[in-house]
Scaffold this motif. Structure first.
Motif, PDB file in Angstrom:
ATOM      1  N   ASP A  53       0.853  -1.181   0.000  1.00  0.00           N
ATOM      2  CA  ASP A  53       0.000   0.000   0.000  1.00  0.00           C
ATOM      3  C   ASP A  53       0.894   1.239   0.000  1.00  0.00           C
ATOM      4  O   ASP A  53       1.544   1.527   1.009  1.00  0.00           O
ATOM      5  CB  ASP A  53      -0.897  -0.024   1.232  1.00  0.00           C
ATOM      6  N   PRO A  54       0.958   1.980  -1.124  1.00  0.00           N
ATOM      7  CA  PRO A  54       1.846   3.153  -1.189  1.00  0.00           C
ATOM      8  C   PRO A  54       1.526   4.203  -0.132  1.00  0.00           C
ATOM      9  O   PRO A  54       2.422   4.836   0.395  1.00  0.00           O
ATOM     10  CB  PRO A  54       1.621   3.714  -2.596  1.00  0.00           C
ATOM     11  N   GLU A  55       0.244   4.382   0.205  1.00  0.00           N
ATOM     12  CA  GLU A  55      -0.120   5.378   1.221  1.00  0.00           C
ATOM     13  C   GLU A  55       0.452   4.991   2.578  1.00  0.00           C
ATOM     14  O   GLU A  55       0.980   5.821   3.300  1.00  0.00           O
ATOM     15  CB  GLU A  55      -1.633   5.542   1.281  1.00  0.00           C
ATOM     16  N   ASN A  58       4.204   5.542   2.722  1.00  0.00           N
ATOM     17  CA  ASN A  58       4.604   6.946   2.798  1.00  0.00           C
ATOM     18  C   ASN A  58       4.111   7.648   4.056  1.00  0.00           C
ATOM     19  O   ASN A  58       4.396   8.824   4.252  1.00  0.00           O
ATOM     20  CB  ASN A  58       4.114   7.707   1.567  1.00  0.00           C
TER      21      ASN A  58
END
Length: 69
Positions: A53-55, A58
């Motif tokens: 999950d990129p969110e 980050n």
């Protein structure tokens, strides 16, 4: 011809990518595409693994993880 230093860099990138695939993705297959063109080198590494999950990657919480934590 690819310069020796660039060969080492490409090897290390590929090595790290396949290490991460083996450790984290739960992939059954991984593919490598490497092609030298006139002034560029194309490198694509893909797998059929779980991804991430990129969110979450980050998020501030994730950024605080590491050697100092």
């Amino acid at each position: 011809m690819i310069p020796a230093q660039l060969k080492i860099v490409l090897f290390r990138i590929i090595q790290e990518a396949f290490t991460n695939i083996a450790k984290h993705s739960r992939a059954q297959t991984a593919n490598l595409y490497l092609k030298q063109r006139e002034n560029t080198i194309d490198l694509v590494i893909a797998d059929d693994g779980a991804g991430f999950d990129p969110e979450a990657a980050n998020s501030k919480q994730e950024l605080n993880k590491g050697l100092a934590s």
